[in-house]
Design an enzyme around this catalytic site. Structure first.
Site, PDB file in Angstrom:
ATOM      1  N   PHE A 146      37.793  45.355  32.379  1.00  0.00           N
ATOM      2  CA  PHE A 146      38.060  45.642  30.969  1.00  0.00           C
ATOM      3  C   PHE A 146      39.201  44.816  30.390  1.00  0.00           C
ATOM      4  O   PHE A 146      39.322  44.691  29.180  1.00  0.00           O
ATOM      5  CB  PHE A 146      38.383  47.150  30.786  1.00  0.00           C
ATOM      6  CG  PHE A 146      39.816  47.501  31.115  1.00  0.00           C
ATOM      7  CD1 PHE A 146      40.817  47.342  30.170  1.00  0.00           C
ATOM      8  CD2 PHE A 146      40.174  47.972  32.370  1.00  0.00           C
ATOM      9  CE1 PHE A 146      42.145  47.640  30.470  1.00  0.00           C
ATOM     10  CE2 PHE A 146      41.488  48.269  32.679  1.00  0.00           C
ATOM     11  CZ  PHE A 146      42.484  48.099  31.721  1.00  0.00           C
ATOM     12  N   LYS A 170      27.189  41.272  33.785  1.00  0.00           N
ATOM     13  CA  LYS A 170      27.427  42.692  33.503  1.00  0.00           C
ATOM     14  C   LYS A 170      28.903  42.855  33.143  1.00  0.00           C
ATOM     15  O   LYS A 170      29.780  42.871  33.999  1.00  0.00           O
ATOM     16  CB  LYS A 170      27.119  43.585  34.705  1.00  0.00           C
ATOM     17  CG  LYS A 170      27.122  45.050  34.281  1.00  0.00           C
ATOM     18  CD  LYS A 170      27.665  46.009  35.318  1.00  0.00           C
ATOM     19  CE  LYS A 170      29.133  46.152  35.380  1.00  0.00           C
ATOM     20  NZ  LYS A 170      29.786  46.918  34.297  1.00  0.00           N
ATOM     21  N   SER A 223      39.214  46.017  40.246  1.00  0.00           N
ATOM     22  CA  SER A 223      40.188  46.635  41.144  1.00  0.00           C
ATOM     23  C   SER A 223      39.827  46.342  42.614  1.00  0.00           C
ATOM     24  O   SER A 223      38.670  46.056  42.934  1.00  0.00           O
ATOM     25  CB  SER A 223      40.210  48.137  40.899  1.00  0.00           C
ATOM     26  OG  SER A 223      38.915  48.660  41.117  1.00  0.00           O
ATOM     27  N   CYS A 278      46.177  41.119  35.594  1.00  0.00           N
ATOM     28  CA  CYS A 278      46.273  41.005  37.052  1.00  0.00           C
ATOM     29  C   CYS A 278      47.445  40.111  37.436  1.00  0.00           C
ATOM     30  O   CYS A 278      47.862  40.097  38.579  1.00  0.00           O
ATOM     31  CB  CYS A 278      44.980  40.453  37.630  1.00  0.00           C
ATOM     32  SG  CYS A 278      44.692  38.754  37.170  1.00  0.00           S
TER      33      CYS A 278
END
Ligand code: NAD
Length: 481
Positions: A146, A170, A223, A278
């Site tokens: 996201f 996706k 994650s 990140c």
């Protein structure tokens, strides 16, 4: 909200949806369908069919669609920025960075004839020559997070498609709007049907991609637990996998650093995008007497930050993605206090609407604390004092993650030691967010990256193509038929 499969906008076969929420206002923007394995199957079969002709289109012609897309992305730049801010919450300036970095991937992939070039060598033995070429492989897929709604999918598909593969994307079900707009532009850029496909959904779609027999490779960003799952599942089904996971990024400040710019840079790294990067810094390890100055300056700078709706140009930091994310980060802040750290600035303030958490500063952080080990993904500055660069490196290298680390200093010798010994695979020297540009490759180490070939730049050619070697001998006297 529809899937884009085989050049058509088609309804998802899924019956359930997820709310797409503007995190600044809590307004429901849309309902994102949770697709099914059959949606994936349709997209993969369309991509498989399209590959048969797309791979034969000369690379110089394939990239014409990317040139068109680049122009369309520029024309629609501000609309994309607005969508990105609406669905994610980041500021307009940050969304401009998100979209710009994505466009740079398209620009770099336009150079595919050079990137994809092979090697040759004559007389490997007397009269024998050898050439090695790179060939596309078929259908590739990407599963994205996201936190960069526009940019992250561009890390992969422009390179895959320019080199002759076809693609299924996706995006995160929490931020699908930017990608829906980008797919409208992809459609306008005129790629042949089936070359680019979009399937909306969550874990059922992910698992179907990872086990589909006609998917050759999977790129994942998200994650660490899901990265591990995708790596294990897709590789056990014989696919190439590059899975980029979570992070815990340390920033070391030596006493000889230029303090003013160092503190500003560290703060921006930690609270930029509300800490949801990140590459976000997390723990500042100040060596010796650098500690007091960093502490005093950073508390002042963090308390001055303007927090609010990212679509307001005066806002310096937007909300987190969800209420659950705010609660999780608040829990981590409390755990640090319970474990003996000092809360110098408490950002746990409530707004009448929106998923807000203000910048928070915690001092006295020790290596054993949860907040020192886990990814925070929120605007929390952790301060720790260490005796030496060696001690800082020991702390960094004991982390399970190794995405990035930064050093702030004026010493070339310290910088060299840091570059040589630090485990993370992306390092900053007086830089707070060391994000490799499109023409370099991106990816961490340890539990921040599963796989062996990193994202974008020249490395991506090793991921999206296979090499083929031809060894040849042509005898002069044999042409006598
Ligand atoms: P996430 O792992 O929750 O989701 C990522 C993707 O995986 C989404 O598309 C989601 O639909 C899918 N997914 C989620 N749960 C799943 C499950 N149980 N099974 C199968 N698929 C599942 O990550 P996120 O919250 O969207 O993104 C934030 C995370 O991404 C952070 O940890 C951040 O560090 C990481 N990230 C890493 C990089 C990098 O380059 N290493 C870049 C951006 C984000």
């Amino acid at each position: 909200m529809k899937n884009y499969i085989n050049g058509q906008w088609v309804a998802s076969l899924g019956t359930q949806t997820v709310e797409v929420i503007n995190p600044a206002t809590e307004e429901v923007l849309a309902h994102s369908p949770l697709g099914t394995p059959e949606d994936v199957n349709k997209a993969v079969l369309a991509a498989k069919e399209a590959f048969l002709t797309w791979r034969k289109v000369p690379a110089v012609d394939r990239v014409q669609h990317l040139f068109k897309l680049k122009a369309l992305l520029e024309e629609n730049f501000e609309e994309l920025v607005k969508l990105c801010t609406q669905e994610h919450g980041k500021t307009l300036v940050e969304s401009r960075g998100d979209v710009r970095r994505g466009i740079q991937m398209v620009e770099t992939a336009c150079g595919i004839p050079t990137l994809m070039m092979g090697q040759s060598f004559e007389d490997i033995a007397a009269g024998i020559d050898c050439q090695s070429i790179r060939q596309p492989m078929g259908v590739f897929a990407a599963i994205t997070p996201f936190n960069f709604p526009a940019m992250v999918p561009f890390w992969f598909w422009p390179f895959a498609v320019a080199s002759g593969n076809t693609f299924v994307l996706k995006p995160s079900e929490r931020v699908p709007l930017s990608q829906l707009k980008i797919f409208e532009l992809i459609e306008k850029a005129g790629f042949p049907k089936g070359v680019m496909n979009l399937v909306l959904g969550g874990k059922d779609v992910v698992n179907a991609i990872c086990s589909h027999p006609d998917v050759k490779g999977v790129s994942f960003v998200g994650s660490t637990p899901v990265a591990k799952h995708v790596y294990q599942t897709a590789s056990s089904h014989g696919k190439r996998v590059q899975a980029l996971g979570g992070a815990k990024n340390f920033m070391v400040v030596l006493p000889d650093a230029v303090m003013d710019s160092t503190v500003r840079t560290c703060l921006e790294s930690i609270v930029g995008c509300a800490g949801q990067r990140c590459l976000a810094g997390s723990v500042i390890l100040s060596v010796g007497n650098a500690f007091d100055e960093v502490k005093e300056r950073i508390v002042r700078a963090a308390s001055d930050m303007v927090v609010g709706d990212g679509s307001n140009p005066a806002t310096q930091m937007g909300p987190l993605i969800s209420k659950a994310a705010v609660e999780r980060v608040k829990g981590l802040i409390q755990s640090a206090v319970d474990e003996g750290a000092q809360l110098l600035l408490d950002g746990r303030k409530t707004h009448s609407k929106g998923f807000y958490l203000h910048p928070t500063v915690i001092s006295g952080v020790k290596p054993h604390m949860r907040i020192a080990k886990e990814e925070v993904f929120g605007p929390v500055v952790c301060l720790a004092q260490v005796k030496s660069l060696d001690e800082a490196l020991q702390w960094i290298n004991s982390s399970q993650y190794a995405n990035t680390a930064s050093l702030f200093t004026s010493s070339g010798a310290a910088a060299r030691q840091f570059s040589y010994e630090a485990a993370p695979a992306m390092l900053g020297l007086n830089i707070g967010v060391p994000a490799p540009m499109a023409f370099f490759s991106f990816g961490g180490a340890k539990e921040s990256f599963f796989g062996d070939v990193k994202a974008h730049g020249s490395a991506s050619m090793y991921f999206f193509t296979d090499s083929k070697v031809t060894i040849s001998r042509w005898n002069k006297n044999s042409n006598i038929w």
